[in-house]
Design an enzyme around this catalytic site. Sequence first.
Site: not given
Ligand code: F6R
Length: 613
Positions: A2, A27, A78, A104-105, A486, A490, A493, A509, A608
């Site tokens: 928040c 935020r 939030w 906030n918290g 993962e 990272k 991307e 393999h 996102k």
């Molecule tokens: C990678 C990333 C994406 C999300 C994916 C699922 O860094 O951010 O691979 O993890 O699009 O998104 P959510 O978790 O919002 O369902």
Amino acid sequence: MCGIVGYVGDEEAAPVLISGLKRLEYRGYDSAGIAVLGKSGLAIRKSKGALKFLEEKIAGELKEGALNGTLGIGHTRWATHGEPSDINAHPHTDVSGKIAVVHNGIIENHAKLKEWLISHGANFRSETDTEVIAHLLNFYYHGDLLKAVIEALKRLEGSYALGIACEDEPDRIIAVRKECPLVAGAGKGENLIASDVPALLEYTREVYYLEDREIAVLYRDRIEFFNAEGERREKQSSHVEWDAAAAEKGGYEHFMLKEIHEQPKALTDTLRARIKTYATKTINLEEIGFDQSWANANRVVIAACGTAWHAGVIGKYAFERFARIPTEADIASEYRYRNPIFNPRDIFLIISQSGETADTLAAMRMAKKNGNRIIAITNAVGSTLAREADLVMYTWAGPEIAVASTKAFTTQLMCIYLIALQLGRLRETVSDTELASCIEALEKLPEQAEQILAGKENIQRFASQQFNKAKVFYMGRLFDYAVSLESALKLKEISYTHSEAFAAGELKHGPIALVDETTLVTALCTQTALFDKMDSNIKEVKARRAATAVITYEDVDYFDKTADQVFRIPRTLDSLSPILSIIPCQLYAYYCSVLRGLDPDKPRNLAKSVTVE
Ligand code: F6R
């Protein structure tokens, strides 16, 4: 996460509050509100959604002067407790409507306090944890707000930053924080509070960073500081040199780096409220409805996308390890089209940071339609996933602004471990002793994450030598394989490097055909029983002239002679290591992105939240 602002001075407070809240929009928030103290008392206006809705709501009153007043507090919320709505938006007031609070918290003992306050006549209107603070202040208020705050603080458990105004004390705002950010700004004939510096910069660059449990009392012409016992303190202000854009990122160059650094705090928030200490420490998920009725399941089915799916793969190992229950982790987009076999006794665990990913929601709805019960792990209160699931466990990571997920991933893992361990308790596959050692290890993780972050220069240095590598492969076994997935995601991307992840046993393999002198292979080595196997795999890629790096525990020298570079993480249980071992890989991806001249916060072609198929 928040946003809080507060103002006392000679200007009209409402526009100052709105402009401060705008500065905190980065935020993330889902509703907003202000309280202005004018001649006829406290006027409170709130609105769900974007700040512009609040602005539209008050536009007429501002013109007519109906919201006049030179003291006020404001908030962008939030949601954590209770969905985003006008009622749950802050400020919240006590029964008399004379004391207004923005917060906030998370108040961890809010349920107990609420019960106690109701028995003392309080009448709750919202679903928030914050409202208990307003009623508590009312209980302790006998003409001196500062004294009431000091008494109320003694009862509050959890984290908070608070801005408080009282109709009967029209010359001051009280602010206090514990484990949540709050700064006070000293202007000329006006003083302000805010969650973050950008909201103050229009008015002043002289700021006071409040310490934990330190109280600031703001008048027009001065700010007084007290400790939680009410003793006066002298405090030095700091001069802010940053511009507003840098300040939004808390001094970090990018949101991604800021969010990587927020992980210790986010992990603490996710864990703390779920651990209860009576005689011994136990996991308490009953508040979210995870009780014995979940214990006699056949199977756990996990569906998610991207990073959340990688958390699910770790979940597969964790559920099988702790709860001894068959578990599958599926990519949601695959799951929905493969005509899966449903069993009403399967538990469905759906993981999504945003709670809005189209494929993930489709998988959840299929399972629901087939009569399955759904557990959701999400970061977004009020999201579609949170609304439609039977049981929701929030990650409480705060908004993630960078496209690449970091703190959402590690907090998803924390939730998974808690559910897996608790399911193990309910199924009697986890003993008292094992539970105690797991809780102890979980509690150490935030501080251990901090230690890894303190050594980030080693990763940065390594990235500066390797960032131009044509191919980067990650490999590991079991939990380390999932972290490899993962890590490769990272890196690809945000740095656009061709990177892949392999289960180390699969190397021979096929993937080894790709390995040559243009390759960097990073081996995740935290599964102690498999160190010798990993050592052989590293030797195999070294023999093909690949550069090699290893991530292992601080007390392991097994790989020192084999690998070109060894990064060490603090010792933890092998099954919990992903929360730590991913951090060097997040940092590596971040530094490679920056070294390649890219913007890690906004990678090309990615969004996102993927709300379409
Ligand atoms: C990678 C990333 C994406 C999300 C994916 C699922 O860094 O951010 O691979 O993890 O699009 O998104 P959510 O978790 O919002 O369902």
